[in-house]
Design a protein around this motif. Structure first.
Motif, PDB file in Angstrom:
ATOM      1  N   THR A  51      -2.367  -0.335  -2.579  1.00 10.36           N
ATOM      2  CA  THR A  51      -2.451   0.788  -1.644  1.00 10.36           C
ATOM      3  C   THR A  51      -1.166   1.626  -1.674  1.00 10.36           C
ATOM      4  O   THR A  51      -1.210   2.839  -1.479  1.00 10.36           O
ATOM      5  N   ILE A  54      -1.491   3.988  -4.541  1.00 12.41           N
ATOM      6  CA  ILE A  54      -2.405   5.087  -4.205  1.00 12.41           C
ATOM      7  C   ILE A  54      -1.673   6.148  -3.383  1.00 12.41           C
ATOM      8  O   ILE A  54      -1.822   7.353  -3.611  1.00 12.41           O
ATOM      9  N   LEU A  55      -0.854   5.711  -2.435  1.00 10.66           N
ATOM     10  CA  LEU A  55      -0.088   6.654  -1.621  1.00 10.66           C
ATOM     11  C   LEU A  55       0.839   7.490  -2.496  1.00 10.66           C
ATOM     12  O   LEU A  55       0.912   8.724  -2.346  1.00 10.66           O
ATOM     13  N   GLN A  58      -1.082  10.116  -4.410  1.00 16.45           N
ATOM     14  CA  GLN A  58      -1.535  11.223  -3.563  1.00 16.45           C
ATOM     15  C   GLN A  58      -0.375  12.149  -3.199  1.00 16.45           C
ATOM     16  O   GLN A  58      -0.528  13.375  -3.202  1.00 16.45           O
ATOM     17  N   LEU A  76      -3.387  10.566   4.676  1.00 21.76           N
ATOM     18  CA  LEU A  76      -2.853   9.229   4.427  1.00 21.76           C
ATOM     19  C   LEU A  76      -3.366   8.277   5.493  1.00 21.76           C
ATOM     20  O   LEU A  76      -3.476   8.641   6.665  1.00 21.76           O
ATOM     21  N   ASP A  79      -3.439   1.795   6.009  1.00 25.85           N
ATOM     22  CA  ASP A  79      -3.302   0.809   4.936  1.00 25.85           C
ATOM     23  C   ASP A  79      -2.392   1.318   3.824  1.00 25.85           C
ATOM     24  O   ASP A  79      -1.582   0.558   3.274  1.00 25.85           O
ATOM     25  N   GLN A  80      -2.538   2.590   3.466  1.00 18.77           N
ATOM     26  CA  GLN A  80      -1.708   3.145   2.391  1.00 18.77           C
ATOM     27  C   GLN A  80      -0.235   3.160   2.788  1.00 18.77           C
ATOM     28  O   GLN A  80       0.636   2.767   2.011  1.00 18.77           O
ATOM     29  N   TRP A  84       2.705   0.721   1.238  1.00 24.27           N
ATOM     30  CA  TRP A  84       3.918   1.240   0.598  1.00 24.27           C
ATOM     31  C   TRP A  84       5.167   0.702   1.287  1.00 24.27           C
ATOM     32  O   TRP A  84       6.148   0.339   0.620  1.00 24.27           O
ATOM     33  N   GLU A 215      -5.542   7.362  10.436  1.00 23.73           N
ATOM     34  CA  GLU A 215      -5.095   8.272   9.393  1.00 23.73           C
ATOM     35  C   GLU A 215      -4.390   9.491   9.972  1.00 23.73           C
ATOM     36  O   GLU A 215      -4.538   9.824  11.152  1.00 23.73           O
TER      37      GLU A 215
END
Length: 257
Positions: A51, A54-55, A58, A76, A79-80, A84, A215
């Motif tokens: 995750t 993924i952040l 993005q 965002l 979880d992301q 991180w 989010e």
């Protein structure tokens, strides 16, 4: 006389017991761990790494979009961000957190973000937590307001002075435009996001900042800077652009003393 000594001894013993009871209460209160923080820590290393990547992907794509004239947005999730923080923060930014603080985590809720981290001092160990509201300031372009409240060490109130000084110092080191005001008795950090830059082909305008359950959404657009023709001819009027006009609820502000 003997009776007076007995009374004094009993009073002294009672005081010691009272102080001991207060000490135990304060210790237990300082050891309290908020539920959101406990849940945010429950993440497997492999999942955190995935995750977190993924952040970063993005955010990298987002920074490229912002540089060019276009409509853009960044979404965002809890979880992301927590992934991180767990897998990348300490390795890539080892000096970002003040000494003694580690394992930061967040929980994004409707119009509010909860933040927590462990603090280990020489004589004091606890989980520090706070709640913040984040919103765009009405009638001020690209100004984000971050309202801070409910700062605690365990379940005990935590003094704000040192925290605000640390935030100001870090912002100054990073050359982030920041000023303080007050809303409903809470300190509010006003952060101005630059609308132009050397690598930006146009002007940035943020029009959406939303905190939703789980989010955060940031959106806006980069518009091409109109070019003015040189020479005796009249300047060409800028092309009309359609902006999505989103206004946040205004809140009365006064400068902190």
């Amino acid at each position: 006389m003997k009776l007076s000594w007995k009374i004094a001894a009993a009073a002294f013993l009672t005081l010691l017991l009272a102080l001991g009871g207060v000490g135990v209460y304060l210790y237990q209160a300082a050891q309290y761990v908020p539920e959101f923080y406990t849940q945010a820590l429950e993440i497997e290393p492999a999942q955190a790494k995935e995750t977190g990547e993924i952040l970063e992907e993005q955010v990298f794509a987002f920074t490229n979009e912002v540089r060019k004239p276009s409509r853009w947005q960044l979404r965002l999730t809890n979880d992301q961000i927590n992934g991180w923080l767990a897998s990348d923060l300490e390795e890539k930014f080892p000096k970002l957190l003040p000494e003694g603080m580690h394992d930061p985590r967040i929980a994004i809720e409707e119009r509010q973000v909860k933040l927590g981290c462990r603090f280990e001092g020489q004589q004091f160990h606890s989980v520090l937590s706070l709640e913040v509201d984040a919103y765009l300031v009405e009638d001020e372009e690209n100004v984000v307001a971050i309202q801070i409240h409910n700062v605690s060490a365990g379940s005990l109130p935590f003094p704000l002075g040192s925290l605000l000084n640390e935030i100001s110092r870090r912002a100054e080191e990073a050359k982030i435009p920041l000023r303080w005001q007050q809303v409903d008795g809470d300190p509010v950090a006003l952060v101005t996001v630059p609308s132009e830059g050397d690598e930006i082909d146009g002007t940035i305008r943020i029009d959406t900042l939303e905190l939703r359950k789980g989010e955060i959404l940031l959106a806006g657009e980069t518009t091409k800077t109109p070019e003015v023709e040189s020479g005796p001819s009249e300047p060409v009027a800028p092309e009309a652009t359609t902006d999505q006009e989103i206004k946040t609820a205004s809140r009365p502000m006064s400068t902190l003393p």
